[in-house]
Design an enzyme around this catalytic site. Structure first.
Site, PDB file in Angstrom:
ATOM      1  N   ARG A 197      53.306  42.267  46.376  1.00 43.49           N
ATOM      2  CA  ARG A 197      53.354  41.245  47.425  1.00 43.49           C
ATOM      3  C   ARG A 197      54.802  40.789  47.579  1.00 43.49           C
ATOM      4  O   ARG A 197      55.411  40.325  46.605  1.00 43.49           O
ATOM      5  CB  ARG A 197      52.456  40.059  47.070  1.00 43.49           C
ATOM      6  CG  ARG A 197      52.599  38.913  48.036  1.00 43.49           C
ATOM      7  CD  ARG A 197      51.636  37.759  47.758  1.00 43.49           C
ATOM      8  NE  ARG A 197      51.892  36.721  48.757  1.00 43.49           N
ATOM      9  CZ  ARG A 197      52.182  35.445  48.473  1.00 43.49           C
ATOM     10  NH1 ARG A 197      52.218  35.028  47.222  1.00 43.49           N
ATOM     11  NH2 ARG A 197      52.436  34.593  49.432  1.00 43.49           N
ATOM     12  N   HIS A 204      57.337  32.970  54.060  1.00 47.24           N
ATOM     13  CA  HIS A 204      57.403  32.288  52.763  1.00 47.24           C
ATOM     14  C   HIS A 204      58.573  31.299  52.847  1.00 47.24           C
ATOM     15  O   HIS A 204      59.550  31.400  52.118  1.00 47.24           O
ATOM     16  CB  HIS A 204      57.555  33.302  51.633  1.00 47.24           C
ATOM     17  CG  HIS A 204      57.095  32.811  50.286  1.00 47.24           C
ATOM     18  ND1 HIS A 204      56.136  33.444  49.531  1.00 47.24           N
ATOM     19  CD2 HIS A 204      57.474  31.736  49.547  1.00 47.24           C
ATOM     20  CE1 HIS A 204      55.956  32.787  48.384  1.00 47.24           C
ATOM     21  NE2 HIS A 204      56.768  31.745  48.370  1.00 47.24           N
ATOM     22  N   GLU A 247      51.344  29.152  51.519  1.00 54.53           N
ATOM     23  CA  GLU A 247      51.255  27.729  51.191  1.00 54.53           C
ATOM     24  C   GLU A 247      51.779  26.812  52.302  1.00 54.53           C
ATOM     25  O   GLU A 247      52.773  26.113  52.116  1.00 54.53           O
ATOM     26  CB  GLU A 247      52.005  27.431  49.887  1.00 54.53           C
ATOM     27  CG  GLU A 247      51.475  28.182  48.680  1.00 54.53           C
ATOM     28  CD  GLU A 247      52.086  27.711  47.356  1.00 54.53           C
ATOM     29  OE1 GLU A 247      52.915  26.785  47.371  1.00 54.53           O
ATOM     30  OE2 GLU A 247      51.721  28.274  46.314  1.00 54.53           O
ATOM     31  N   ASN A 280      46.909  30.727  45.696  1.00 56.74           N
ATOM     32  CA  ASN A 280      47.897  30.583  44.624  1.00 56.74           C
ATOM     33  C   ASN A 280      47.422  29.473  43.708  1.00 56.74           C
ATOM     34  O   ASN A 280      47.075  28.389  44.178  1.00 56.74           O
ATOM     35  CB  ASN A 280      49.272  30.187  45.187  1.00 56.74           C
ATOM     36  CG  ASN A 280      49.886  31.295  46.034  1.00 56.74           C
ATOM     37  OD1 ASN A 280      49.384  32.423  46.047  1.00 56.74           O
ATOM     38  ND2 ASN A 280      50.979  30.976  46.704  1.00 56.74           N
ATOM     39  N   TYR A 283      48.213  27.447  39.876  1.00 57.70           N
ATOM     40  CA  TYR A 283      49.046  27.251  38.682  1.00 57.70           C
ATOM     41  C   TYR A 283      48.487  26.228  37.712  1.00 57.70           C
ATOM     42  O   TYR A 283      48.517  26.410  36.521  1.00 57.70           O
ATOM     43  CB  TYR A 283      50.469  26.837  39.093  1.00 57.70           C
ATOM     44  CG  TYR A 283      51.215  27.962  39.760  1.00 57.70           C
ATOM     45  CD1 TYR A 283      51.892  28.904  39.004  1.00 57.70           C
ATOM     46  CD2 TYR A 283      51.229  28.101  41.142  1.00 57.70           C
ATOM     47  CE1 TYR A 283      52.564  29.957  39.592  1.00 57.70           C
ATOM     48  CE2 TYR A 283      51.899  29.143  41.748  1.00 57.70           C
ATOM     49  CZ  TYR A 283      52.568  30.071  40.974  1.00 57.70           C
ATOM     50  OH  TYR A 283      53.226  31.117  41.565  1.00 57.70           O
ATOM     51  N   GLU A 296      49.144  34.406  43.718  1.00 58.03           N
ATOM     52  CA  GLU A 296      50.148  33.968  42.741  1.00 58.03           C
ATOM     53  C   GLU A 296      49.444  33.277  41.593  1.00 58.03           C
ATOM     54  O   GLU A 296      48.559  32.447  41.807  1.00 58.03           O
ATOM     55  CB  GLU A 296      51.139  32.947  43.328  1.00 58.03           C
ATOM     56  CG  GLU A 296      52.099  33.497  44.336  1.00 58.03           C
ATOM     57  CD  GLU A 296      53.050  32.426  44.884  1.00 58.03           C
ATOM     58  OE1 GLU A 296      53.292  31.400  44.190  1.00 58.03           O
ATOM     59  OE2 GLU A 296      53.539  32.620  46.005  1.00 58.03           O
TER      60      GLU A 296
END
Ligand code: FCB
Length: 461
Positions: free
Chosen positions: A77, A121, A166, A293, A295, A363
């Site tokens: 990606r 991005h 995002e 994504n 985290y 991600e």
């Protein structure tokens, strides 16, 4: 601890983004982006760093693709820098810009890896920002035009397309927190930016489909939000945050409706003045996949607004405050490591959104205090544990019925971590920023071995 076992058909990859790795900011006819401007503004980025050189991936991509081939990933990606394709955000494509991605895509394919291309991005051409940027509806149309230019050139080889990365960060971290480019603290204009990003996504989906793109999706960063206590006030705070972080994006895209608690969330700012009839139909087109994504979880409590005047509040001043997680490890980003919440989030989304498209985790990864030993070896056990535990959590979500098709580690390389500059390292591969040499860390070898086992199960009878 043994590695988790995931369904053999699950695809694996690594991810990067243009401004974070490419460098060559003044080469190939690239125009300036809002991140170039932001980095040059004193006090914005740690140590005044910028993506001018970054990892020099623009020149070193063959070496980086070889590193990926060594890992044995299925997918790569990456993102295309809009200002390489249209230096001022409009007009005909810059041939040198297209030629770079042409070479990159061919090199990736020759290595037996499938490209997954993100169109945006965060590097908006500065010229568009000068005209209002995402606050301005026309930027959505400019984005669709850009999407068409890229798809016309690369659509014969790239099957997987991600419109935006995002948009929560573009709209709110960029225009309300002010910690990302363009770095402003706004109320209504930030909400307008959110809407125009959604519209840009929808228009681009149309362009991509017209160009014959097979797999079209968007990458969001829905958060797993937990109330600090069980009080009604804290639970209501979480519902406002759910709208800010998650529902603003997921509801229009997946259900064709705006969240029903916008007034509770934004008060007077939620007037929707920038919306037009028909926009929701454009935004809510069906997708082939949803990129997520993930985290870390966020814990919140109800808190007074920082700005008492409702007209002057920024879009992120929703009367909440983050509460730290106790008793868990934190990465160098200050993010709590709570792997179970990864599955919890995915299961929760699957329940809230019937008909959730197939999911790609676009991600997931960890910033660690990597210290090379005298021979340059980085024993990043914290990162290995993070990845292993999050993959185990992913396996749990899949068992619980979430349709997950792929997973990408963020990131292949240490790179420019936005406002934190180069100090925060997420790579499987260490980058020595003095020499730009690449050194695979222990996590690189762990992921390679994990993928070898995974692939062996694919071919097993
Ligand atoms: C995500 C961004 C990515 C990277 C990681 C750590 O929000 O999409 O570029 O910075 O965080």
């Amino acid at each position: 601890m043994s590695d988790p076992v995931l369904p053999p058909e699950l695809l694996f990859g690594t991810a990067t983004a243009a401004y974070q790795v490419e460098g060559a900011a003044h080469e190939g006819g690239r125009g300036p982006s809002i991140w170039d401007t932001y980095c040059r503004t004193p006090g914005r980025v740690a140590r005044g760093e910028s993506g001018d050189t970054a990892c020099d991936h623009y020149h070193r991509y063959p070496e980086d693709v070889a590193l990926m081939a060594g890992l044995g990933v299925d997918l790569y990606r990456f993102s295309v820098a809009w200002p390489r394709i249209q230096p001022t955000g409009r007009g005909p494509a810059n041939p040198e810009g297209l030629a770079f991605y042409d070479r990159l895509v061919d090199t990736v394919l020759e290595a037996g890896i499938e490209p997954a291309l993100t169109l945006y991005h965060w590097d908006l051409p500065q010229a568009l920002e000068d005209g209002g940027g995402w606050r301005d509806r026309d930027t959505a149309h400019r984005f669709a035009e850009y999407a068409g230019l890229v798809a016309d050139r690369l659509g014969d080889r790239v099957r997987r397309w991600i419109t935006l990365n995002e948009p929560f960060c573009s709209a709110f971290v960029g225009h309300a927190v002010g910690r990302h480019a363009p770095g402003t603290r706004e109320g209504r204009p930030a909400l307008a930016a959110a809407h125009h990003l959604l519209l840009a996504h929808g228009l681009a989906v149309g362009e991509l489909r017209d160009a014959g793109a097979e797999q079209v999706g968007i990458t969001l960063n829905p958060d797993h939000l937990l109330p600090a206590t069980d009080s009604a006030a804290d639970r209501a705070a979480v519902e406002r945050a759910r709208t800010l972080h998650n529902r603003t994006w997921l509801d229009p895209i997946l259900t064709g409706a705006y969240p029903d608690n916008e007034t509770e969330t934004w008060g007077a700012l939620a007037d929707g003045a920038h919306r037009r009839e028909g926009d929701l139909e454009v935004i809510a087109q069906s997708l082939d996949f949803l990129g997520i994504n993930y985290y870390r979880p966020i814990m919140l409590r109800d808190a007074p607004h920082t700005e008492p005047d409702p007209e002057l509040r920024t879009a992120v001043d929703i009367g909440t405050e983050q509460v730290p997680f106790e008793g868990v490890r934190h990465t160098t980003m200050g993010w709590p490591v709570v792997p179970d919440t990864f599955a919890d989030l995915l299961v929760d989304l699957n329940r809230r959104y019937p008909g959730l498209p197939p999911v790609f985790i676009t991600e997931n990864g960890s910033a660690e205090d990597d210290r090379p030993d005298t021979r340059g070896r980085v024993r990043d056990t914290g990162r290995v544990d993070y990845l292993r535990d999050h993959l185990a959590s992913l396996a749990r979500a899949i068992e619980a019925g979430v349709d997950v098709r792929g997973y990408f580690v963020w990131s292949l390389l240490d790179n420019f971590e936005w406002a934190f500059g180069y100090e925060r390292r997420f790579g499987l591969v260490r980058v020595d920023y003095d020499t730009l040499e690449r050194h695979p860390k222990d996590s690189y070898h762990w992921y390679r071995d994990f993928l070898r086992e995974h692939r062996a199960r694919r071919t097993a009878p």
